[in-house]
Design a protein around this motif. Structure first.
Motif, PDB file in Angstrom:
ATOM      1  N   VAL A 102       0.467  -0.837  -0.065  1.00 55.26           N
ATOM      2  CA  VAL A 102       0.075   0.032   0.311  1.00 55.26           C
ATOM      3  C   VAL A 102       0.982   1.422   0.249  1.00 55.26           C
ATOM      4  O   VAL A 102       1.860   1.214   0.395  1.00 55.26           O
ATOM      5  CB  VAL A 102      -0.946  -0.173   1.321  1.00 55.26           C
ATOM      6  CG1 VAL A 102      -0.185  -0.405   2.355  1.00 55.26           C
ATOM      7  CG2 VAL A 102      -1.610   1.417   0.906  1.00 55.26           C
ATOM      8  N   HIS A 103       0.181   2.697  -0.695  1.00 52.73           N
ATOM      9  CA  HIS A 103       0.848   3.431  -0.562  1.00 52.73           C
ATOM     10  C   HIS A 103       0.488   4.526   0.330  1.00 52.73           C
ATOM     11  O   HIS A 103      -0.340   3.865   0.681  1.00 52.73           O
ATOM     12  CB  HIS A 103       0.529   4.114  -1.702  1.00 52.73           C
ATOM     13  CG  HIS A 103       1.549   3.878  -2.881  1.00 52.73           C
ATOM     14  ND1 HIS A 103       1.389   4.079  -4.052  1.00 52.73           N
ATOM     15  CD2 HIS A 103       2.144   2.643  -3.356  1.00 52.73           C
ATOM     16  CE1 HIS A 103       1.995   3.647  -5.601  1.00 52.73           C
ATOM     17  NE2 HIS A 103       2.788   2.195  -5.034  1.00 52.73           N
ATOM     18  N   PRO A 104       1.488   5.157   1.474  1.00 47.75           N
ATOM     19  CA  PRO A 104       0.518   6.130   2.009  1.00 47.75           C
ATOM     20  C   PRO A 104      -0.634   7.362   1.575  1.00 47.75           C
ATOM     21  O   PRO A 104      -0.498   7.453   0.100  1.00 47.75           O
ATOM     22  CB  PRO A 104       2.009   7.020   2.098  1.00 47.75           C
ATOM     23  CG  PRO A 104       2.471   7.274   1.544  1.00 47.75           C
ATOM     24  CD  PRO A 104       2.941   5.518   0.864  1.00 47.75           C
ATOM     25  N   PRO A 105      -1.126   8.077   1.853  1.00 47.20           N
ATOM     26  CA  PRO A 105      -2.200   8.553   1.424  1.00 47.20           C
ATOM     27  C   PRO A 105      -1.782  10.553   0.791  1.00 47.20           C
ATOM     28  O   PRO A 105      -0.634   9.781   1.343  1.00 47.20           O
ATOM     29  CB  PRO A 105      -2.963   9.030   2.575  1.00 47.20           C
ATOM     30  CG  PRO A 105      -2.819   8.163   3.352  1.00 47.20           C
ATOM     31  CD  PRO A 105      -1.277   7.771   3.483  1.00 47.20           C
ATOM     32  N   PHE A 106      -2.751  10.085  -0.325  1.00 52.52           N
ATOM     33  CA  PHE A 106      -1.985  11.963  -0.977  1.00 52.52           C
ATOM     34  C   PHE A 106      -2.700  12.525  -0.274  1.00 52.52           C
ATOM     35  O   PHE A 106      -2.984  12.025   0.710  1.00 52.52           O
ATOM     36  CB  PHE A 106      -2.567  12.073  -2.284  1.00 52.52           C
ATOM     37  CG  PHE A 106      -1.956  10.820  -2.931  1.00 52.52           C
ATOM     38  CD1 PHE A 106      -1.817  11.281  -3.622  1.00 52.52           C
ATOM     39  CD2 PHE A 106      -3.593   9.794  -4.069  1.00 52.52           C
ATOM     40  CE1 PHE A 106      -0.948  10.496  -4.842  1.00 52.52           C
ATOM     41  CE2 PHE A 106      -2.905   8.712  -4.590  1.00 52.52           C
ATOM     42  CZ  PHE A 106      -1.479   9.182  -5.279  1.00 52.52           C
ATOM     43  N   ARG A 107      -2.225  13.841   0.496  1.00 54.05           N
ATOM     44  CA  ARG A 107      -2.073  14.791   0.816  1.00 54.05           C
ATOM     45  C   ARG A 107      -3.471  15.263   0.676  1.00 54.05           C
ATOM     46  O   ARG A 107      -3.380  16.070   2.419  1.00 54.05           O
ATOM     47  CB  ARG A 107      -1.637  16.309   0.535  1.00 54.05           C
ATOM     48  CG  ARG A 107       0.288  15.920   0.506  1.00 54.05           C
ATOM     49  CD  ARG A 107       0.971  17.724   0.582  1.00 54.05           C
ATOM     50  NE  ARG A 107       0.562  18.353   1.789  1.00 54.05           N
ATOM     51  CZ  ARG A 107       1.347  18.043   2.378  1.00 54.05           C
ATOM     52  NH1 ARG A 107       2.285  17.116   2.975  1.00 54.05           N
ATOM     53  NH2 ARG A 107       1.453  18.991   3.900  1.00 54.05           N
ATOM     54  N   TRP A 108      -4.745  15.112  -0.369  1.00 52.58           N
ATOM     55  CA  TRP A 108      -5.381  15.906  -0.631  1.00 52.58           C
ATOM     56  C   TRP A 108      -6.421  14.415   0.528  1.00 52.58           C
ATOM     57  O   TRP A 108      -7.522  14.868   0.294  1.00 52.58           O
ATOM     58  CB  TRP A 108      -6.115  15.868  -1.629  1.00 52.58           C
ATOM     59  CG  TRP A 108      -6.297  14.715  -2.929  1.00 52.58           C
ATOM     60  CD1 TRP A 108      -7.190  13.421  -2.723  1.00 52.58           C
ATOM     61  CD2 TRP A 108      -5.196  14.250  -4.143  1.00 52.58           C
ATOM     62  NE1 TRP A 108      -6.486  13.017  -3.760  1.00 52.58           N
ATOM     63  CE2 TRP A 108      -5.304  13.274  -4.282  1.00 52.58           C
ATOM     64  CE3 TRP A 108      -3.842  15.616  -4.141  1.00 52.58           C
ATOM     65  CZ2 TRP A 108      -4.228  12.603  -5.038  1.00 52.58           C
ATOM     66  CZ3 TRP A 108      -3.360  14.793  -4.647  1.00 52.58           C
ATOM     67  CH2 TRP A 108      -2.972  13.606  -5.910  1.00 52.58           C
ATOM     68  N   GLN A 109      -5.869  14.006   0.923  1.00 61.02           N
ATOM     69  CA  GLN A 109      -6.925  12.498   1.465  1.00 61.02           C
ATOM     70  C   GLN A 109      -6.808  12.696   2.822  1.00 61.02           C
ATOM     71  O   GLN A 109      -6.266  11.796   3.711  1.00 61.02           O
ATOM     72  CB  GLN A 109      -6.120  11.061   1.045  1.00 61.02           C
ATOM     73  CG  GLN A 109      -6.928  10.793  -0.412  1.00 61.02           C
ATOM     74  CD  GLN A 109      -6.248   9.252  -0.263  1.00 61.02           C
ATOM     75  OE1 GLN A 109      -5.192   9.078  -0.966  1.00 61.02           O
ATOM     76  NE2 GLN A 109      -7.369   8.779  -1.366  1.00 61.02           N
ATOM     77  N   LYS A 110      -7.096  13.665   3.414  1.00 57.34           N
ATOM     78  CA  LYS A 110      -6.740  13.754   4.431  1.00 57.34           C
ATOM     79  C   LYS A 110      -7.169  13.403   5.859  1.00 57.34           C
ATOM     80  O   LYS A 110      -6.530  13.080   6.931  1.00 57.34           O
ATOM     81  CB  LYS A 110      -6.940  15.869   5.249  1.00 57.34           C
ATOM     82  CG  LYS A 110      -6.523  16.587   4.583  1.00 57.34           C
ATOM     83  CD  LYS A 110      -7.088  17.912   4.399  1.00 57.34           C
ATOM     84  CE  LYS A 110      -6.079  19.421   3.498  1.00 57.34           C
ATOM     85  NZ  LYS A 110      -7.029  20.558   3.915  1.00 57.34           N
ATOM     86  N   ASP A 111      -8.554  13.152   5.663  1.00 59.19           N
ATOM     87  CA  ASP A 111      -9.335  12.184   6.895  1.00 59.19           C
ATOM     88  C   ASP A 111      -8.802  11.032   7.047  1.00 59.19           C
ATOM     89  O   ASP A 111      -8.371  10.309   7.675  1.00 59.19           O
ATOM     90  CB  ASP A 111     -10.709  12.455   6.636  1.00 59.19           C
ATOM     91  CG  ASP A 111     -11.150  12.716   7.479  1.00 59.19           C
ATOM     92  OD1 ASP A 111     -10.555  13.646   7.219  1.00 59.19           O
ATOM     93  OD2 ASP A 111     -12.109  13.191   6.018  1.00 59.19           O
TER      94      ASP A 111
END
Length: 266
Positions: A102-111
């Motif tokens: 799994v990749h870490p979340p993108f910055r816009w996926q704040k929650d």
């Protein structure tokens, strides 16, 4: 006398634009030990029953499932990120894989990003599957300093993940030393994407040995440290003009892995 230190797998993304079915065929023909399924590269990759049938038909096990968390797979299996990870774990359990990449979340996926570290730990506890969080890189249009696009960060060694992935192409873009990262991670390094890069702004995913990421040194370090995880070839063969040319790149990558992962035994 030498022996290969690790099982060497082939990512289905390595044969794109050919399908996941072709990936299993290449793996069986060339002698790869396993396959990593990149969910989203083609419709078949999203079907657990089809993946299991391919594995059984070719006699090649599935070592890992790569969750659909790339920018161009954001709508595969819906848009809710935790649901994607749960479905990835379900597929892994059915096909016999112990790892979800799994990749870490993108910055816009704040929650999603806010609860990512604790959420990954909770998923591992509830599913019994290792979620190996992958190192990423800054986005940039040139050799200038890039923009950090991942939260809580692109370097998994800076967070308390129990399981992680090192991708050599990503390390090359970020100008990260993969051996130093592996040392920081220690036993938390569970999975490797074997590839290469030159440090350009593009995620090149070159055949290992054709770039400057230090792939040979990295593999020898893993062998010396007794790395017990999975090594998966994840290269870009889109420019190959024929299946024979693609097969040659896949063969070269497998030979490279075996050569540099070989460790001396009495």
């Amino acid at each position: 006398m030498t022996r290969p230190a690790n099982r060497i797998g082939l990512s289905t993304s390595s044969v794109y634009p050919e399908s996941s079915a072709h990936a299993f065929g290449y793996a069986a023909a060339l002698g790869y030990d396993a396959v990593e399924v990149m969910v989203g590269m083609d419709a078949l990759s999203q079907q657990t029953a089809a993946v299991r049938q391919l594995s059984d038909h070719h006699g090649v096990p599935v070592s890992a499932v790569h969750a659909p968390c790339l920018l161009f797979t954001q709508r595969v299996w819906g848009t809710e990120p935790w649901g994607k990870l749960e479905r990835s774990a379900e597929m892994a359990a059915v096909v016999g894989a112990e790892v979800v990449v799994v990749h870490p979340p993108f910055r816009w996926q704040k929650d999603y990003a806010r609860d990512f570290v604790t959420g990954i730990a909770a998923l591992e506890e509830s599913t019994g599957i290792a979620f190996a969080v992958e190192n990423m890189y800054p986005w940039r249009a040139s050799q200038r300093r890039g923009v950090e696009m991942y939260m809580p960060g692109r370097d998994p060694s800076e967070e308390p993940y129990a399981n992680t992935t090192i991708d050599l192409s990503h390390a090359a873009i970020a100008a990260d030393d993969p051996v130093a990262m592996a040392r920081r991670l220690g036993p938390r390094l569970r999975h490797v994407h074997l590839t290469d890069g030159t440090g350009s702004a593009r995620d090149e995913h070159l055949v290992p040995g054709r770039g400057t990421a230090g792939a040979a040194e990295f593999l020898r370090h893993l062998a010396a440290e007794g790395f017990g995880g999975e090594v998966v070839v994840e290269i870009n063969t889109r420019r190959c003009s024929t299946p024979q040319e693609r097969e040659q790149d896949l063969r070269e990558s497998l030979d490279f892995a075996r050569r540099h992962l070989a460790v001396g035994t009495p």
